[in-house]
Motif scaffolding. Sequence first.
Motif, mmCIF file in Angstrom:
data_model
loop_
_atom_site.group_PDB
_atom_site.id
_atom_site.type_symbol
_atom_site.label_atom_id
_atom_site.label_comp_id
_atom_site.label_asym_id
_atom_site.label_seq_id
_atom_site.Cartn_x
_atom_site.Cartn_y
_atom_site.Cartn_z
ATOM 1 N N VAL B 68 -1.322 -17.989 -1.719
ATOM 2 C CA VAL B 68 -2.070 -16.948 -3.155
ATOM 3 C C VAL B 68 -3.332 -15.845 -2.835
ATOM 4 C CG1 VAL B 68 -3.510 -17.995 -5.500
ATOM 5 C CG2 VAL B 68 -1.771 -19.478 -4.389
ATOM 6 N N GLU B 69 -4.030 -16.230 -1.944
ATOM 7 C CA GLU B 69 -5.169 -14.881 -1.316
ATOM 8 C C GLU B 69 -4.548 -13.166 -1.531
ATOM 9 O OE1 GLU B 69 -8.061 -14.894 -0.858
ATOM 10 O OE2 GLU B 69 -7.930 -13.681 -0.525
ATOM 11 N N ALA B 70 -2.356 -13.840 -1.477
ATOM 12 C CA ALA B 70 -1.974 -12.340 -0.997
ATOM 13 C C ALA B 70 -1.421 -11.832 -2.050
ATOM 14 C CB ALA B 70 -0.932 -12.712 0.523
ATOM 15 N N LEU B 71 -1.441 -12.925 -2.994
ATOM 16 C CA LEU B 71 -1.323 -12.428 -4.620
ATOM 17 C C LEU B 71 -2.389 -11.978 -4.978
ATOM 18 C CD1 LEU B 71 0.741 -12.253 -6.853
ATOM 19 C CD2 LEU B 71 0.078 -14.911 -7.642
ATOM 20 N N VAL B 76 -5.348 -7.206 -7.687
ATOM 21 C CA VAL B 76 -6.391 -6.873 -7.776
ATOM 22 C C VAL B 76 -6.337 -4.651 -6.646
ATOM 23 C CG1 VAL B 76 -8.835 -6.113 -6.361
ATOM 24 C CG2 VAL B 76 -8.328 -8.311 -7.139
ATOM 25 N N LEU B 77 -5.740 -5.088 -6.094
ATOM 26 C CA LEU B 77 -4.736 -3.959 -5.117
ATOM 27 C C LEU B 77 -4.156 -3.166 -6.500
ATOM 28 C CD1 LEU B 77 -4.828 -1.731 -3.194
ATOM 29 C CD2 LEU B 77 -3.045 -3.169 -2.067
ATOM 30 N N GLY B 78 -3.170 -3.625 -6.563
ATOM 31 C CA GLY B 78 -2.526 -2.519 -7.859
ATOM 32 C C GLY B 78 -3.126 -2.430 -9.102
ATOM 33 N N VAL B 79 -3.991 -2.550 -9.329
ATOM 34 C CA VAL B 79 -4.986 -2.304 -10.372
ATOM 35 C C VAL B 79 -5.819 -1.477 -10.423
ATOM 36 C CG1 VAL B 79 -6.609 -3.254 -11.896
ATOM 37 C CG2 VAL B 79 -5.064 -4.952 -12.000
ATOM 38 N N MET B 206 4.492 -0.130 -8.556
ATOM 39 C CA MET B 206 4.926 1.187 -7.694
ATOM 40 C C MET B 206 3.610 0.497 -5.972
ATOM 41 S SD MET B 206 7.128 2.958 -7.876
ATOM 42 C CE MET B 206 8.303 2.691 -8.816
ATOM 43 N N SER B 207 2.392 -0.158 -6.502
ATOM 44 C CA SER B 207 1.679 0.552 -5.391
ATOM 45 C C SER B 207 2.010 -1.784 -5.035
ATOM 46 C CB SER B 207 0.365 -0.364 -6.676
ATOM 47 O OG SER B 207 -0.853 -0.910 -5.594
ATOM 48 N N PHE B 208 2.361 -2.589 -6.330
ATOM 49 C CA PHE B 208 1.987 -3.938 -6.136
ATOM 50 C C PHE B 208 3.429 -4.091 -5.318
ATOM 51 C CE2 PHE B 208 3.328 -8.137 -7.981
ATOM 52 C CZ PHE B 208 1.636 -8.909 -7.689
ATOM 53 N N PRO B 226 3.953 -8.149 -1.023
ATOM 54 C CA PRO B 226 4.522 -7.865 0.322
ATOM 55 C C PRO B 226 5.000 -8.290 1.314
ATOM 56 C CG PRO B 226 4.732 -6.658 -2.049
ATOM 57 C CD PRO B 226 3.452 -7.444 -2.328
ATOM 58 N N VAL B 227 4.052 -7.951 2.053
ATOM 59 C CA VAL B 227 3.872 -7.496 3.493
ATOM 60 C C VAL B 227 3.791 -9.400 4.157
ATOM 61 C CG1 VAL B 227 2.167 -7.778 5.372
ATOM 62 C CG2 VAL B 227 2.671 -5.588 3.951
#
Lengths: 286, 266
Positions: B68-71, B76-79, B206-208, B226-227
Amino acid sequence: MEGTKRTVFWLVLPMLLEVVALFVIPLLVLFRYSFYPFVPGQGLVTGFVLKNYSKFLFDSYYLEILVRTLWLGFLVAFFALLLGYPLALFLAKSNSRFKTVLLILVVLPLLSSAVIRTYGWMILLGTNGLVNKLLLQLGLVSAPVKFMYTLRGVVVALTEVLLPFMVLTLVPVIRNIDRSLEEAALGLGASKLRTFLTVVFPLSLPGVAAGSIFVFVLAISSFVTPSLMGGPSVRVMSSLVREQAISLLNWPFAAAVSLVLLVVVTTLVALYQRALISAGKWEVPK
Amino acid sequence: MTRYRKPLTSLVGACTTSLVLLAIYLFLLAPLLVVVLMAFNTSSYMVFPPEGFTLKWFVAFFRDSMFVEALRTSAVLGVTSAAVATVIGVPAALALVRYRFRGREFLNSLFLAPILFPGVVLAIALLVYYSRLKILGSFIGLVLAHVLVIVPYVIRTVSANLYGVDEALEEASLNLGAGRWRTFFEITLPLIRSGMVSGAIFAFIMSFDELVIALFLSGARMTTLPVRIFNFLEYNSDPTIAAISTVLLCVTLLVSVFVPPRYLGF
């Protein structure tokens, strides 16, 4: 005129800074790094040696990885063309009502992560997977085929992962072929097959070249699918870079390996762009 | 004779064509279908046809704090990356399409270069570079790296949109005395909104979904989805991953619904 120049400067400045700071400079640093010596446990040691490159070029283990990577690229490009050409031909020529939907179905997998699609193949191609069950039931094989951790499995999965790129390169090229040439051949009595073989296919060859080189380049630089499907037994250039950089912390050697890959890729991309230009699809926007 | 034979051969031909196309589509979509089926299947092994319907793997996912933390990190990273990429990409596209200047073609290829660039080469380059700058494992470092690889998508969709917009509208606005800024905000921006939104959505996707760069740059403290999936899959396999993948897939599909088909491509 001065005003225009200043406007352009401010418009491109943020992107230019981003590209220089995160693309150009890091690559120059990487290039310099590939000449550093590596002393285990000592962190960064400055110097200038050619050892990282000679280690790669004169060791059959590493050369084998390079050859395997290129062979993988060739196989994937070949199978992607084999499956992609009929699909592209259909999408370019069809007047079907569902054409847009069918085109979106080709693009759809591209919007999902390669990790997920490779995972799907890991489920399908396992020893007890659906594919092996089908093959056994149909009597095509007598024992389960080993796909996991073999080059065969990587080829199957990677072909699927990269197939949309082949189709999307071919469709516009086939669509641009002048219809009247085809109609002329048919009107003069050539069969459909002969028209295809002597008119449509030869005219689509630049697209075939562009699509194959494109898929080849993506295949030899792909990381996810060879790492998961192939594991350590199917080492390719990209997974070698990761192993050296992350597991063994030999950054100078990882840098050298990645630059060898980059040289191969850059050469092919130049060829790709020439193929696209002769296909008439790729033009520098005016 | 041929007159009578033709309908039959063309019928056989049409059937063969349909079968071949069906097989190719099946090949193309099978891995995604199988993942979704697996996510709702009661058995922890892939059985076909599925044994029964369950949501337990989704529950397992949302109970796992690491995933969940990774999601959350990925979202946040994608946005953030998509927002930065749009702010940088739109002016660049505007300059490349609307102005003639020396070095324009060079800049165009330079800006689009990261698309065809092997991810692993960029990843190792940034790993070495970030460790020198001492920003390895930082969120801002990951954002800047993702921006680099996703801006080309923004530039491409916005450029395509700009080519379709009549320049005369902007000229008219300028001639009538509106300044450059006002013309941009009141004329150009509304006209390229669909290209901008599509570009931003692509950039987000693409980032997500991006794996390689995140794998090299993210540390133990911060990991993207993804990681996390990749690391898990290297040693295990479990339908929980199918559930996570299905969630990931749904997010991607939901946002891509807002992209008009003409911008779909690569």
